[in-house]
Design a protein around this motif. Structure first.
Motif, mmCIF file in Angstrom:
data_model
loop_
_atom_site.group_PDB
_atom_site.id
_atom_site.type_symbol
_atom_site.label_atom_id
_atom_site.label_comp_id
_atom_site.label_asym_id
_atom_site.label_seq_id
_atom_site.Cartn_x
_atom_site.Cartn_y
_atom_site.Cartn_z
ATOM 1 N N LEU A 1 0.153 0.472 -8.148
ATOM 2 C CA LEU A 1 -1.106 0.910 -7.533
ATOM 3 C C LEU A 1 -1.193 2.434 -7.488
ATOM 4 O O LEU A 1 -2.255 3.012 -7.741
ATOM 5 C CB LEU A 1 -1.233 0.334 -6.118
ATOM 6 N N GLU B 1 2.029 -2.974 6.453
ATOM 7 C CA GLU B 1 2.662 -4.290 6.561
ATOM 8 C C GLU B 1 4.186 -4.187 6.557
ATOM 9 O O GLU B 1 4.866 -4.858 7.342
ATOM 10 C CB GLU B 1 2.182 -5.197 5.425
ATOM 11 N N THR C 1 -6.927 3.084 -5.296
ATOM 12 C CA THR C 1 -6.013 2.105 -4.693
ATOM 13 C C THR C 1 -5.401 2.617 -3.392
ATOM 14 O O THR C 1 -4.502 1.976 -2.844
ATOM 15 C CB THR C 1 -4.875 1.740 -5.670
ATOM 16 N N ARG C 2 -5.878 3.726 -2.905
ATOM 17 C CA ARG C 2 -5.288 4.355 -1.723
ATOM 18 C C ARG C 2 -5.220 3.405 -0.525
ATOM 19 O O ARG C 2 -4.188 3.290 0.130
ATOM 20 C CB ARG C 2 -6.079 5.606 -1.367
ATOM 21 N N GLU C 3 -6.296 2.717 -0.230
ATOM 22 C CA GLU C 3 -6.315 1.808 0.931
ATOM 23 C C GLU C 3 -5.361 0.637 0.744
ATOM 24 O O GLU C 3 -4.706 0.208 1.700
ATOM 25 C CB GLU C 3 -7.736 1.315 1.211
ATOM 26 N N GLU C 4 -5.284 0.119 -0.459
ATOM 27 C CA GLU C 4 -4.369 -0.993 -0.723
ATOM 28 C C GLU C 4 -2.918 -0.551 -0.556
ATOM 29 O O GLU C 4 -2.096 -1.273 0.012
ATOM 30 C CB GLU C 4 -4.607 -1.548 -2.133
ATOM 31 N N ARG C 5 -2.605 0.645 -1.031
ATOM 32 C CA ARG C 5 -1.254 1.185 -0.859
ATOM 33 C C ARG C 5 -0.941 1.404 0.611
ATOM 34 O O ARG C 5 0.149 1.082 1.084
ATOM 35 C CB ARG C 5 -1.091 2.499 -1.627
ATOM 36 N N LYS C 6 -1.903 1.942 1.331
ATOM 37 C CA LYS C 6 -1.713 2.158 2.765
ATOM 38 C C LYS C 6 -1.440 0.839 3.471
ATOM 39 O O LYS C 6 -0.564 0.759 4.337
ATOM 40 C CB LYS C 6 -2.951 2.835 3.356
ATOM 41 N N GLN C 7 -2.173 -0.201 3.100
ATOM 42 C CA GLN C 7 -1.980 -1.514 3.719
ATOM 43 C C GLN C 7 -0.579 -2.049 3.455
ATOM 44 O O GLN C 7 0.048 -2.638 4.353
ATOM 45 C CB GLN C 7 -3.041 -2.502 3.228
ATOM 46 N N ILE C 8 -0.077 -1.851 2.251
ATOM 47 C CA ILE C 8 1.295 -2.270 1.941
ATOM 48 C C ILE C 8 2.267 -1.573 2.890
ATOM 49 O O ILE C 8 3.155 -2.203 3.470
ATOM 50 C CB ILE C 8 1.660 -1.966 0.471
ATOM 51 N N LYS D 1 4.755 -3.189 -6.900
ATOM 52 C CA LYS D 1 3.311 -3.273 -6.653
ATOM 53 C C LYS D 1 2.778 -1.940 -6.139
ATOM 54 O O LYS D 1 1.749 -1.443 -6.603
ATOM 55 C CB LYS D 1 3.013 -4.399 -5.659
ATOM 56 N N TYR D 2 3.465 -1.355 -5.179
ATOM 57 C CA TYR D 2 3.061 -0.072 -4.612
ATOM 58 C C TYR D 2 3.004 1.005 -5.706
ATOM 59 O O TYR D 2 2.022 1.745 -5.807
ATOM 60 C CB TYR D 2 4.023 0.352 -3.497
#
Length: 126
Positions: free
Chosen positions: A69, A86, A76-83, A65-66
């Motif tokens: 993205l 977590e 998708t930078r923020e979504e990757r950062k969130q991964i 997924k990472y």
């Protein structure tokens, strides 16, 4: 680099590298006219990243997924950062659990040492 060179450099089997490709973790490995994989510096960077993350316990699914993205670009930078945030939190929890276990083991080992010291004292008194 050929797959055997990458395998040796990163101590990962060729089968594992091919599996990573199949699962989308290494989607851009080029093949030459003979069908032989040619790993670029960027590919090797991903291999190093994947190996590090896998050794820390990240799943193939999370990594896929990472990486998916990442290839989609800056949006998708923020979504990757969130991964990453977590997964880091999960690792910290594991570390804390391991530390608690180490502390309990240290206590038990110390108790054994105390028992042995007491037995030795009794033997010396005789």
């Amino acid at each position: 680099m050929k797959i055997s060179e990458v395998s040796k450099k990163y101590d990962i089997s060729p089968d594992t590298l091919r599996y990573y490709e199949k699962e989308g973790l290494l989607p851009n490995v080029k093949k030459n006219a003979s069908g032989i994989r040619e790993y670029s510096e960027a590919d090797c960077g991903w291999v190093e990243f994947i190996k590090c993350m896998r050794s820390a316990g990240l799943s193939i699914e999370v990594l896929a997924k990472y990486i998916e993205l990442f290839h989609m670009g800056n949006s998708t930078r923020e979504e990757r950062k969130q991964i990453l945030i977590e997964e880091r939190a999960k690792l910290i929890q594991k570390r804390d659990t391991i530390q608690t276990t180490i502390d309990k083991l240290d206590y038990k080992i110390s108790a054994y040492d105390d028992i042995m010291k007491e037995k030795e004292k009794r033997l010396l008194k005789k």
